[in-house]
Write a protein that holds these residues in place. Structure first.
Motif, PDB file in Angstrom:
ATOM      1  N   GLU A  27     -16.005 -38.831 -13.342  1.00 43.26           N
ATOM      2  CA  GLU A  27     -16.690 -39.570 -14.528  1.00 43.26           C
ATOM      3  C   GLU A  27     -15.544 -40.040 -15.191  1.00 43.26           C
ATOM      4  O   GLU A  27     -14.354 -39.615 -15.621  1.00 43.26           O
ATOM      5  CB  GLU A  27     -17.299 -38.561 -15.448  1.00 43.26           C
ATOM      6  CG  GLU A  27     -17.755 -39.105 -16.805  1.00 43.26           C
ATOM      7  CD  GLU A  27     -18.617 -37.958 -17.762  1.00 43.26           C
ATOM      8  OE1 GLU A  27     -19.073 -38.522 -18.684  1.00 43.26           O
ATOM      9  OE2 GLU A  27     -18.478 -36.807 -17.406  1.00 43.26           O
ATOM     10  N   PHE A  29     -13.174 -42.108 -18.239  1.00 36.57           N
ATOM     11  CA  PHE A  29     -13.278 -42.097 -19.656  1.00 36.57           C
ATOM     12  C   PHE A  29     -12.274 -43.552 -20.085  1.00 36.57           C
ATOM     13  O   PHE A  29     -11.317 -43.287 -19.473  1.00 36.57           O
ATOM     14  CB  PHE A  29     -12.908 -41.008 -20.036  1.00 36.57           C
ATOM     15  CG  PHE A  29     -13.630 -39.727 -19.728  1.00 36.57           C
ATOM     16  CD1 PHE A  29     -14.384 -39.320 -21.090  1.00 36.57           C
ATOM     17  CD2 PHE A  29     -13.635 -39.019 -18.863  1.00 36.57           C
ATOM     18  CE1 PHE A  29     -15.447 -38.435 -20.841  1.00 36.57           C
ATOM     19  CE2 PHE A  29     -14.581 -37.968 -18.723  1.00 36.57           C
ATOM     20  CZ  PHE A  29     -15.602 -37.600 -19.585  1.00 36.57           C
ATOM     21  N   SER A  51     -16.948 -41.867 -22.529  1.00 37.79           N
ATOM     22  CA  SER A  51     -17.460 -41.824 -21.235  1.00 37.79           C
ATOM     23  C   SER A  51     -18.009 -42.980 -20.826  1.00 37.79           C
ATOM     24  O   SER A  51     -18.797 -43.609 -21.417  1.00 37.79           O
ATOM     25  CB  SER A  51     -18.469 -40.665 -20.970  1.00 37.79           C
ATOM     26  OG  SER A  51     -18.897 -40.832 -19.637  1.00 37.79           O
TER      27      SER A  51
END
Length: 220
Positions: A27, A29, A51
């Motif tokens: 993920e 950021f 995010s």
């Protein structure tokens, strides 16, 4: 740990491009800055981390008005020039909403529930204004904590000056940015930015059964 012990709600305009921050378990950021206006006409330029899963980056352009809710997060960043770790703050966004506009009185509200983790620094200005600097540790999940510097004024400063390390406190205020200069040599001065919470109200946290007996201070 309940996220209710660390809440921030801000509104303003994006004033920077998106830059990649880090990745966790696939993920990504990203980081950007938001210009949050004050009634005085001044602005706080606040860093935001978000995010990639909750925003459409092609729509998050400089000048776009946004409303952001989340938490204040801290981390240590090693600074080569200082040869030490520096505490860095960011608004960690839980929700980002693009809005048509933001009012002149931009929202900037913070609530923290944590523990005093350093002795309070109490001082007075040359004009006699009382100020206290405090550092509060706010717990979060996975046995982690965020260390958040706060500044208090007037009666709040006197109240904070009596606190002891380990005291459980709650406070309300706003997140602000502050410019300062660091002298590196006789010829070189570095412009830097500090972030902190300007406290409007502070109290010692106690059980509900004795809450009516809490000594509390509110901003003058």
């Amino acid at each position: 740990m309940n996220n209710g012990n660390n809440i921030i709600d801000i509104g303003g305009r994006i004033c920077s491009e998106f830059t990649f921050s880090h990745e966790i378990y696939g993920e990504g950021f990203w980081r950007f800055d938001v210009d949050v206006g004050r009634m005085s006409g001044q602005s706080d330029i606040l860093p935001v981390t978000v995010s990639e899963r909750i925003v459409e980056r092609d729509k998050m352009l400089p000048g776009v008005a946004v409303r952001i809710s989340g938490q204040i997060r801290s981390y240590n960043n090693y600074v080569e020039t200082d040869r030490r770790n520096k505490l860095v703050l960011t608004v960690f966004a839980r929700d980002v909403e693009i809005v048509a506009d933001v009012p002149l009185n931009y929202p900037n509200e913070v609530f923290l529930d944590g523990y005093l983790c350093k002795p309070t620094i109490y001082r007075t200005t040359p004009f006699g204004r009382e100020i206290s600097d405090i550092l509060i540790a706010v717990n979060r999940s996975y046995n982690k904590s965020d260390y958040i510097p706060c500044i208090t004024w007037g009666r709040n400063a006197r109240f904070a000056g009596k606190l002891e390390v380990g005291d459980h406190i709650r406070l309300w205020g706003r997140m602000q940015s502050r410019q300062y200069q660091k002298k590196l040599s006789e010829e070189m001065i570095l412009e830097k930015t500090a972030y902190e919470v300007s406290v409007a109200k502070i109290e010692i946290a106690v059980d509900d059964a004795v809450e009516d007996n809490v000594e509390a201070a509110t901003e003058e």
